[in-house]
Write a protein that holds these residues in place. Structure first.
Motif, PDB file in Angstrom:
ATOM      1  N   CYS A 136      18.793  -5.883  17.647  1.00 36.89           N
ATOM      2  CA  CYS A 136      17.921  -4.989  18.136  1.00 36.89           C
ATOM      3  C   CYS A 136      18.069  -3.394  17.614  1.00 36.89           C
ATOM      4  O   CYS A 136      17.385  -2.950  17.321  1.00 36.89           O
ATOM      5  CB  CYS A 136      17.776  -5.100  19.601  1.00 36.89           C
ATOM      6  SG  CYS A 136      17.305  -6.844  20.091  1.00 36.89           S
ATOM      7  N   TYR A 137      19.658  -3.219  17.881  1.00 34.73           N
ATOM      8  CA  TYR A 137      19.785  -1.752  17.696  1.00 34.73           C
ATOM      9  C   TYR A 137      19.553  -1.568  16.181  1.00 34.73           C
ATOM     10  O   TYR A 137      18.877  -0.448  15.922  1.00 34.73           O
ATOM     11  CB  TYR A 137      21.337  -1.592  17.979  1.00 34.73           C
ATOM     12  CG  TYR A 137      22.044  -0.289  17.828  1.00 34.73           C
ATOM     13  CD1 TYR A 137      21.235   0.875  18.210  1.00 34.73           C
ATOM     14  CD2 TYR A 137      23.235  -0.133  17.440  1.00 34.73           C
ATOM     15  CE1 TYR A 137      21.895   2.023  18.317  1.00 34.73           C
ATOM     16  CE2 TYR A 137      23.762   1.043  17.625  1.00 34.73           C
ATOM     17  CZ  TYR A 137      23.157   2.133  17.866  1.00 34.73           C
ATOM     18  OH  TYR A 137      23.747   3.283  17.776  1.00 34.73           O
ATOM     19  N   SER A 138      20.018  -2.528  15.364  1.00 35.57           N
ATOM     20  CA  SER A 138      19.830  -2.341  13.931  1.00 35.57           C
ATOM     21  C   SER A 138      18.286  -1.977  13.499  1.00 35.57           C
ATOM     22  O   SER A 138      17.802  -1.311  12.589  1.00 35.57           O
ATOM     23  CB  SER A 138      20.578  -3.168  12.788  1.00 35.57           C
ATOM     24  OG  SER A 138      21.792  -3.001  13.144  1.00 35.57           O
ATOM     25  N   SER A 139      17.446  -3.027  14.144  1.00 32.85           N
ATOM     26  CA  SER A 139      16.207  -3.106  13.788  1.00 32.85           C
ATOM     27  C   SER A 139      15.205  -1.763  14.241  1.00 32.85           C
ATOM     28  O   SER A 139      13.967  -1.759  13.990  1.00 32.85           O
ATOM     29  CB  SER A 139      15.527  -4.169  14.487  1.00 32.85           C
ATOM     30  OG  SER A 139      16.050  -5.535  13.940  1.00 32.85           O
ATOM     31  N   ALA A 140      15.782  -1.075  15.285  1.00 35.69           N
ATOM     32  CA  ALA A 140      15.054   0.019  15.469  1.00 35.69           C
ATOM     33  C   ALA A 140      15.264   1.266  14.652  1.00 35.69           C
ATOM     34  O   ALA A 140      14.195   1.904  14.692  1.00 35.69           O
ATOM     35  CB  ALA A 140      15.700   0.617  16.842  1.00 35.69           C
ATOM     36  N   TYR A 151      12.850   5.958  21.860  1.00 36.56           N
ATOM     37  CA  TYR A 151      13.085   5.363  22.982  1.00 36.56           C
ATOM     38  C   TYR A 151      14.079   3.892  22.745  1.00 36.56           C
ATOM     39  O   TYR A 151      14.996   3.664  23.522  1.00 36.56           O
ATOM     40  CB  TYR A 151      12.042   4.764  23.669  1.00 36.56           C
ATOM     41  CG  TYR A 151      12.154   3.908  24.752  1.00 36.56           C
ATOM     42  CD1 TYR A 151      12.479   4.212  26.252  1.00 36.56           C
ATOM     43  CD2 TYR A 151      12.027   2.538  24.577  1.00 36.56           C
ATOM     44  CE1 TYR A 151      12.752   3.363  27.109  1.00 36.56           C
ATOM     45  CE2 TYR A 151      12.161   1.631  25.762  1.00 36.56           C
ATOM     46  CZ  TYR A 151      12.694   1.918  26.953  1.00 36.56           C
ATOM     47  OH  TYR A 151      12.971   1.066  28.065  1.00 36.56           O
ATOM     48  N   LEU A 152      13.727   3.191  21.974  1.00 35.57           N
ATOM     49  CA  LEU A 152      14.584   1.976  21.303  1.00 35.57           C
ATOM     50  C   LEU A 152      15.986   2.342  20.902  1.00 35.57           C
ATOM     51  O   LEU A 152      16.663   1.805  21.574  1.00 35.57           O
ATOM     52  CB  LEU A 152      13.696   1.190  20.418  1.00 35.57           C
ATOM     53  CG  LEU A 152      12.659   0.700  20.646  1.00 35.57           C
ATOM     54  CD1 LEU A 152      11.655   0.003  19.540  1.00 35.57           C
ATOM     55  CD2 LEU A 152      12.599  -0.499  21.963  1.00 35.57           C
ATOM     56  N   PHE A 153      16.082   3.319  20.391  1.00 31.05           N
ATOM     57  CA  PHE A 153      17.211   3.857  19.874  1.00 31.05           C
ATOM     58  C   PHE A 153      18.127   4.198  20.872  1.00 31.05           C
ATOM     59  O   PHE A 153      19.314   3.776  21.239  1.00 31.05           O
ATOM     60  CB  PHE A 153      17.196   4.904  18.882  1.00 31.05           C
ATOM     61  CG  PHE A 153      18.650   5.577  18.369  1.00 31.05           C
ATOM     62  CD1 PHE A 153      19.658   4.900  17.858  1.00 31.05           C
ATOM     63  CD2 PHE A 153      18.793   6.612  18.947  1.00 31.05           C
ATOM     64  CE1 PHE A 153      20.812   5.566  17.438  1.00 31.05           C
ATOM     65  CE2 PHE A 153      20.356   7.163  18.610  1.00 31.05           C
ATOM     66  CZ  PHE A 153      20.962   6.548  17.967  1.00 31.05           C
ATOM     67  N   GLY A 154      17.633   5.042  21.831  1.00 30.29           N
ATOM     68  CA  GLY A 154      18.378   5.571  22.878  1.00 30.29           C
ATOM     69  C   GLY A 154      18.582   4.514  23.887  1.00 30.29           C
ATOM     70  O   GLY A 154      19.775   4.584  24.570  1.00 30.29           O
ATOM     71  N   PHE A 155      17.717   3.453  24.204  1.00 32.58           N
ATOM     72  CA  PHE A 155      18.042   2.628  24.969  1.00 32.58           C
ATOM     73  C   PHE A 155      19.099   1.678  24.521  1.00 32.58           C
ATOM     74  O   PHE A 155      20.072   1.197  25.405  1.00 32.58           O
ATOM     75  CB  PHE A 155      16.667   1.597  25.261  1.00 32.58           C
ATOM     76  CG  PHE A 155      16.929   0.540  25.851  1.00 32.58           C
ATOM     77  CD1 PHE A 155      17.433   0.369  27.289  1.00 32.58           C
ATOM     78  CD2 PHE A 155      16.033  -0.826  25.344  1.00 32.58           C
ATOM     79  CE1 PHE A 155      17.610  -0.856  27.716  1.00 32.58           C
ATOM     80  CE2 PHE A 155      16.117  -2.004  26.079  1.00 32.58           C
ATOM     81  CZ  PHE A 155      16.599  -2.054  27.082  1.00 32.58           C
TER      82      PHE A 155
END
Length: 326
Positions: free
Chosen positions: A76-80, A106-110
């Motif tokens: 998920c982290y890479s896909s952000a 948001y996604l990256f920080g999360f």
């Protein structure tokens, strides 16, 4: 978006930002191929670990349960960040709408915040396994493992949710060029024409509350682990104990090391390219290193891969035999 008044006239706030990425027009195709390969290996490696942990009974232990969750997080982290970057390299379109930019932020920080807690949980797990082996099964049972993972996901989402709400209240009126390859907090806030003191203060407070605790748990766990390993009389025992946590320590060092360099260095133009380079380490290379380090340096993971290939081979042979009988 808010309407603002510039030099006496009404003008709409920008509906899109422009990502400046690496400022290398002549290397777009080369960078696309390079980062596509990184993304493919990252996704394939981490998904493989998730599948192995889920379906191989030999890996149904707390350590591999946490590793499987970390690998799921890394996908998920890479896909952000990577898919949008790859699209920009291939099409030359560097624009990103404000809502999509905030979603990416948001996604990256999360995912980055959650990874800090995951690494702390994994460090604590290794501390219990090495320093408290007789109590390990009781202190790290299935219910506690699920609770630790759930708390990590929740804690990772709290701070960034507050920040995104505050950033969404800002007005962006001037330059719309983000000097980065993704929507990170500081480059985005710098484009606002509002007073950003409240947002920056909130970010500082949230960082002070959210980042030091998992970092201190991780550091304290490894200080105790190294101290216990040094007390083991036999060389073989020391090597076996250290091998169980050396892979994790490598991932922790790369992630926190690059993260600190990016966010501790002052925000001056002469360091912007350096910070971009180190941003690549914790956004792209750490998720890539995770499956490589854990698979190449972990005997149990390699054995699980071998068992999976043997099962697939036996299934192919059985299918061939059944076809011959028909």
């Amino acid at each position: 978006m808010h309407l603002i008044n510039l030099e006496g006239g009404n003008q709409s706030a920008p509906v899109a930002f422009i990502l400046l990425d690496f400022n290398t027009e002549d290397l777009q195709i080369l960078l696309f191929i390079l980062f596509l390969a990184v993304y493919f290996v990252t996704m394939a490696g981490n998904i493989l670990i998730v599948i192995l942990v889920a379906f191989d009974p030999h890996l149904h232990t707390p350590m591999y349960f946490f590793l499987g969750n970390l690998s799921c997080l890394e996908t998920c982290y890479s896909s952000a960040t990577l898919p949008r970057m790859l699209f920009g390299f291939l099409s030359g379109d560097r624009t990103i709408s404000v809502p999509v930019c905030l979603a990416q932020l948001y996604l990256f920080g999360f995912f980055a915040s959650t990874e800090c807690y995951f690494l702390a949980v994994m460090s604590y797990d290794r501390y219990l396994a090495i320093c408290k082996p007789l109590h390990y099964a009781m202190l790290m049972n299935g219910r506690i493992c699920i609770l630790l993972i759930a708390v990590s996901w929740i804690c990772g989402s709290l701070g960034i949710s507050v920040l995104i709400f505050l950033v969404s209240q800002l007005t962006f009126c001037g330059p719309n060029k983000i000097n980065h390859f993704f929507c990170d907090f500081t480059p985005v806030v710098m484009l606002s024409c509002n007073d950003t003191h409240l947002v920056e203060m909130a970010a500082f407070i949230i960082s002070c509350i959210g980042t030091p605790p998992p970092l201190m748990i991780t550091l304290t766990s490894y200080v105790c682990i190294i101290n216990s390993i040094l007390k083991i009389p036999s060389t073989t025992g020391k090597q076996k104990a250290f091998s169980t946590c050396s892979s994790h320590l490598t991932v922790v060092s790369c992630f926190y090391g690059s993260l600190m360099i990016v966010y501790i260095l002052p925000d001056i133009s002469s360091l912007s390219e350096v910070k971009k380079l180190f941003s690549v380490l914790y956004t792209l290379l750490t998720p890539l290193m995770n499956p490589l380090i854990y698979s190449l340096r972990n005997k149990e993971v390699k054995e699980a891969v071998s068992r999976s290939f043997r099962k697939l081979h036996r299934l192919k042979i059985q299918k061939r035999k059944s076809k011959r009988k028909l």
